[in-house]
Motif scaffolding. Sequence first.
Motif, PDB file in Angstrom:
ATOM      1  N   SER A  61     -92.393  52.026 -34.967  1.00  6.44           N
ATOM      2  CA  SER A  61     -92.261  50.608 -35.340  1.00  6.44           C
ATOM      3  C   SER A  61     -93.424  50.187 -36.243  1.00  6.44           C
ATOM      4  O   SER A  61     -94.497  50.801 -36.233  1.00  6.44           O
ATOM      5  CB  SER A  61     -92.241  49.739 -34.097  1.00  6.44           C
ATOM      6  N   CYS A  62     -93.180  49.135 -36.996  1.00  9.25           N
ATOM      7  CA  CYS A  62     -94.251  48.620 -37.865  1.00  9.25           C
ATOM      8  C   CYS A  62     -95.456  48.219 -37.038  1.00  9.25           C
ATOM      9  O   CYS A  62     -96.595  48.349 -37.478  1.00  9.25           O
ATOM     10  CB  CYS A  62     -93.749  47.401 -38.642  1.00  9.25           C
ATOM     11  N   LEU A  63     -95.200  47.739 -35.846  1.00  9.43           N
ATOM     12  CA  LEU A  63     -96.312  47.347 -34.980  1.00  9.43           C
ATOM     13  C   LEU A  63     -97.184  48.558 -34.667  1.00  9.43           C
ATOM     14  O   LEU A  63     -98.412  48.515 -34.784  1.00  9.43           O
ATOM     15  CB  LEU A  63     -95.778  46.728 -33.682  1.00  9.43           C
ATOM     16  N   HIS A  64     -96.528  49.660 -34.300  1.00 14.68           N
ATOM     17  CA  HIS A  64     -97.283  50.872 -33.992  1.00 14.68           C
ATOM     18  C   HIS A  64     -98.063  51.366 -35.201  1.00 14.68           C
ATOM     19  O   HIS A  64     -99.203  51.802 -35.075  1.00 14.68           O
ATOM     20  CB  HIS A  64     -96.329  51.975 -33.510  1.00 14.68           C
ATOM     21  N   ILE A  65     -97.426  51.288 -36.364  1.00 14.55           N
ATOM     22  CA  ILE A  65     -98.109  51.766 -37.578  1.00 14.55           C
ATOM     23  C   ILE A  65     -99.345  50.913 -37.835  1.00 14.55           C
ATOM     24  O   ILE A  65    -100.430  51.418 -38.118  1.00 14.55           O
ATOM     25  CB  ILE A  65     -97.151  51.758 -38.791  1.00 14.55           C
ATOM     26  N   MET A  66     -99.173  49.608 -37.701  1.00 13.68           N
ATOM     27  CA  MET A  66    -100.321  48.715 -37.931  1.00 13.68           C
ATOM     28  C   MET A  66    -101.436  49.004 -36.931  1.00 13.68           C
ATOM     29  O   MET A  66    -102.604  49.068 -37.279  1.00 13.68           O
ATOM     30  CB  MET A  66     -99.891  47.251 -37.839  1.00 13.68           C
ATOM     31  N   LYS A  67    -101.015  49.164 -35.675  1.00 13.22           N
ATOM     32  CA  LYS A  67    -102.034  49.397 -34.644  1.00 13.22           C
ATOM     33  C   LYS A  67    -102.774  50.707 -34.873  1.00 13.22           C
ATOM     34  O   LYS A  67    -103.935  50.850 -34.504  1.00 13.22           O
ATOM     35  CB  LYS A  67    -101.391  49.415 -33.246  1.00 13.22           C
ATOM     36  N   ASP A  94     -84.915  38.470 -31.595  1.00 14.95           N
ATOM     37  CA  ASP A  94     -86.181  39.132 -31.270  1.00 14.95           C
ATOM     38  C   ASP A  94     -86.750  39.855 -32.490  1.00 14.95           C
ATOM     39  O   ASP A  94     -87.211  40.992 -32.400  1.00 14.95           O
ATOM     40  CB  ASP A  94     -85.967  40.093 -30.097  1.00 14.95           C
ATOM     41  N   VAL A  95     -86.695  39.166 -33.630  1.00 12.59           N
ATOM     42  CA  VAL A  95     -87.229  39.774 -34.850  1.00 12.59           C
ATOM     43  C   VAL A  95     -88.759  39.786 -34.757  1.00 12.59           C
ATOM     44  O   VAL A  95     -89.376  38.746 -34.536  1.00 12.59           O
ATOM     45  CB  VAL A  95     -86.792  38.966 -36.101  1.00 12.59           C
ATOM     46  N   LYS A  96     -89.337  40.946 -34.856  1.00  9.47           N
ATOM     47  CA  LYS A  96     -90.799  41.095 -34.836  1.00  9.47           C
ATOM     48  C   LYS A  96     -91.141  42.500 -35.300  1.00  9.47           C
ATOM     49  O   LYS A  96     -90.267  43.378 -35.319  1.00  9.47           O
ATOM     50  CB  LYS A  96     -91.342  40.856 -33.417  1.00  9.47           C
ATOM     51  N   ALA A  97     -92.404  42.712 -35.659  1.00  7.90           N
ATOM     52  CA  ALA A  97     -92.804  44.017 -36.201  1.00  7.90           C
ATOM     53  C   ALA A  97     -92.487  45.153 -35.228  1.00  7.90           C
ATOM     54  O   ALA A  97     -92.141  46.257 -35.642  1.00  7.90           O
ATOM     55  CB  ALA A  97     -94.286  44.003 -36.540  1.00  7.90           C
ATOM     56  N   GLY A  98     -92.572  44.875 -33.937  1.00  5.88           N
ATOM     57  CA  GLY A  98     -92.286  45.903 -32.936  1.00  5.88           C
ATOM     58  C   GLY A  98     -90.836  46.354 -32.944  1.00  5.88           C
ATOM     59  O   GLY A  98     -90.500  47.407 -32.390  1.00  5.88           O
ATOM     60  N   GLY A 119     -90.299  34.581 -40.438  1.00  8.01           N
ATOM     61  CA  GLY A 119     -91.528  34.033 -41.033  1.00  8.01           C
ATOM     62  C   GLY A 119     -92.756  34.459 -40.250  1.00  8.01           C
ATOM     63  O   GLY A 119     -93.783  34.837 -40.821  1.00  8.01           O
ATOM     64  N   ILE A 120     -92.635  34.415 -38.919  1.00  4.21           N
ATOM     65  CA  ILE A 120     -93.764  34.831 -38.078  1.00  4.21           C
ATOM     66  C   ILE A 120     -94.020  36.326 -38.292  1.00  4.21           C
ATOM     67  O   ILE A 120     -95.164  36.778 -38.377  1.00  4.21           O
ATOM     68  CB  ILE A 120     -93.481  34.539 -36.581  1.00  4.21           C
ATOM     69  N   THR A 121     -92.944  37.082 -38.408  1.00  2.00           N
ATOM     70  CA  THR A 121     -93.087  38.528 -38.637  1.00  2.00           C
ATOM     71  C   THR A 121     -93.801  38.786 -39.969  1.00  2.00           C
ATOM     72  O   THR A 121     -94.622  39.704 -40.081  1.00  2.00           O
ATOM     73  CB  THR A 121     -91.710  39.221 -38.611  1.00  2.00           C
ATOM     74  N   ALA A 122     -93.479  37.956 -40.974  1.00  2.00           N
ATOM     75  CA  ALA A 122     -94.143  38.104 -42.271  1.00  2.00           C
ATOM     76  C   ALA A 122     -95.659  37.935 -42.086  1.00  2.00           C
ATOM     77  O   ALA A 122     -96.460  38.725 -42.624  1.00  2.00           O
ATOM     78  CB  ALA A 122     -93.602  37.076 -43.259  1.00  2.00           C
ATOM     79  N   LEU A 123     -96.051  36.933 -41.304  1.00  2.00           N
ATOM     80  CA  LEU A 123     -97.487  36.720 -41.042  1.00  2.00           C
ATOM     81  C   LEU A 123     -98.072  37.887 -40.252  1.00  2.00           C
ATOM     82  O   LEU A 123     -99.207  38.310 -40.472  1.00  2.00           O
ATOM     83  CB  LEU A 123     -97.697  35.417 -40.257  1.00  2.00           C
ATOM     84  N   GLY A 128     -96.705  45.297 -27.541  1.00  2.00           N
ATOM     85  CA  GLY A 128     -95.575  44.663 -28.200  1.00  2.00           C
ATOM     86  C   GLY A 128     -94.743  43.893 -27.204  1.00  2.00           C
ATOM     87  O   GLY A 128     -93.582  43.622 -27.403  1.00  2.00           O
ATOM     88  N   ILE A 129     -95.379  43.563 -26.124  1.00  2.00           N
ATOM     89  CA  ILE A 129     -94.653  42.900 -25.059  1.00  2.00           C
ATOM     90  C   ILE A 129     -95.374  41.611 -24.739  1.00  2.00           C
ATOM     91  O   ILE A 129     -96.582  41.560 -24.792  1.00  2.00           O
ATOM     92  CB  ILE A 129     -94.679  43.777 -23.794  1.00  2.00           C
ATOM     93  N   SER A 130     -94.648  40.622 -24.403  1.00  2.00           N
ATOM     94  CA  SER A 130     -95.323  39.451 -23.892  1.00  2.00           C
ATOM     95  C   SER A 130     -94.783  39.132 -22.519  1.00  2.00           C
ATOM     96  O   SER A 130     -93.733  38.570 -22.382  1.00  2.00           O
ATOM     97  CB  SER A 130     -95.104  38.267 -24.823  1.00  2.00           C
TER      98      SER A 130
END
Length: 663
Positions: free
Chosen positions: A98-104, A139-143, A205-209, A333-335
């Motif tokens: 996931s993009c989240l993992h790549i960023m992390k 549930d659109v998000k980088a994860g 939009g939040i995902t873009a940020l 990636g969880i809340s």
Amino acid sequence: MEYKSEKRFPLDAKDYKLYEEVGEGVSATVYRALCVPLNEIVAIKVLDLEKCNNDLDGIRREVQTMSLINHPNVLRAHCSFTTGHSLWVVMPYMAGGSCLHIMKSLYPEGFEETVIATLLREVLKALVYLHAHGHIHRDVKAGNILIDSNGAVKLADFGVSACMFDTGDRQRSRNTFVGTPCWMAPEVMQQLHGYDFKADIWSFGITALELAHGHAPFSKYPPMKVLLMTLQNAPPGLDYERDKRFSKSFKELVGACLVKDPKKRPTSEKLLKHHFFKHARPTEYLSRTILDGLSPLGDRFRMLKEKEADLFERNKALYGDIEQLSQQEYIRGISAWNFNLEDLKNQAALDDDMPNAEDPSKQIDGYKDVENPAESLSLETSQETPTSNQEDGFNDLHDLESSLASFPIKPLQALKGCFDVCEDDASATSPRTMYQENGRTKGECSGQSSSMPCHVIAEHKKFFSGTLLPDNAVSPKRVIGDGDRDYQQSKFQSERNYSGPLLYREKRDGNNPSSAEDTSDGALVQRKGRFKVTSAELSPKGPTNCYFNQVCGGLTSPTTLNLTASTVLPSLQCILQQNAMQREEIIKLMKYVEQTSGKRAELADVGDLLQTAYASSRERELQSQVNYLQQSVGSLIEELQRQKVKNAQLERHLNSLARKDEE
Ligand SMILES: Nc1ncnc2c1ncn2[C@@H]1O[C@H](COP(=O)(O)OP(=O)(O)OP(=O)(O)O)[C@@H](O)[C@H]1O
């Protein structure tokens, strides 16, 4: 629950070889695997059906959605089947993760603009497709943005998606609280009028940020605070100073998505034409840039887990027993949701101590501290005073309190409905009550609980605070009888702290069968581990457009029902709500009397009186009227949806005919 794709993936676990773990969600673990007969590497999401006890519908929906969709930017399952107590969903393996993992792993400060444009364009294509087919992803998000080894981008995770053309109960469930707080649109939080596909545009939009900064706005704050900030302040955005490296068109794109009024947000189709996407490149660009030099997904995942465990240990050492820190949740990636007021207060206080915690009144992620009146949700805006009261270490807590002071009644009620936050938790969020507790404004007492003397409230709080509601304690779905009331009261005393890290904790401690969630009420419509969604709108308790206004008092008899459904429904709901509130107040009063003077005889009298009032035929009559009207409204909406779809089809048809004619 079984289905197959054209390629005939086997439906037997024996035909798959599970390799390393490559992902973990709240409800599932994902493995890299080999499909032996086809000699193809796949990803298998393994869901423990026993842990998902209440969410089988949700899982079925996810699997069905995944089987029906067919778009290069949407992750489609090859097949799914049950084995033992697990459901296996076989999917294409997305080696980049996931993009989240790549960023992390490599880009903690976020990606550069060309990469973001390329990623977002692909996600947007997925959204255009989903929305055109009546799906809201939710549930659109980088994860949930996955990349394969060639750079192909797919939107994943349909665990909480909804169908816009759903009818009846499912349609109504769209008025419930779904998503992950940082990415959640204000209208989803507010629950006033339901929401539609525009909720995905906000999350986009939040995902873009998130892709721009490496984290979503407010990601370090506890969920409740995220909620308040999203509702009360101006939308986050790219900041002129901080985000100099980004183009004007990117800032405009984010600004267009993050508008609080969903009607003012563009559709995904329109957004796709935004000039920002001129910066986008073919997806191979991603494999040459962000995937280049990345270690295998399994290794990255393991390292991330170790990092998380390490952070967990360090935080534990620093802060004692507090397990749930937003930062940690974010890494996963969880809340996980925690609506225990005591815990939230602790978290709020803790956040101030965190090294990178910022004052919420300062700019956070381009977040403007001055509320934009045009964007305001017409709340009684609280002017935060960040510098005051620093000395007692409660500054952040005060922010939270003052935010809660101006928090509209409806969302609080919505929260109460959704997360089973106890009435007392809601009242505990009132700064009046908190201040009393802190001994700050002793003697001051006004507002909501006007029918009770100050000391009663304060005393009462001792018994009730910090408890997430067990069973249907505030649900008007169930009329509480004497026996129930006794049961309820004793439960309040004996069972505290139902909330907390929910599944996160459950995951860590598998031997915790008696978690509060397991005792959750029948109104649960969706359980996604990180939070649970109750059928706020399926029952007549749904917070509607009423602040105990005149309409409430105006309706005295069901015989006035010759009014239209839309005018009568809120009134009926108000009456019901008032009834429920009064009942709560009286129960509190009884409790107080019982504790202080032990006048049991008087109590029994009051109890009898109460009982008579609740069992009154009028209430039942009203209840059935409400049910009937809700059904009628439901079918009217259903019909409207059908007509809208037909209309859209006809319009498309006409347009194409017109175009042909012109040619
Ligand atoms: N097909 C795949 N290929 C590679 N990795 C994947 C794949 N599917 C999921 N993952 C990884 O596993 C993680 C968890 O998967 P998923 O989001 O589907 O689980 P979940 O329980 O629904 O999670 P969530 O908490 O987001 O709801 C993802 O964030 C991703 O990193």
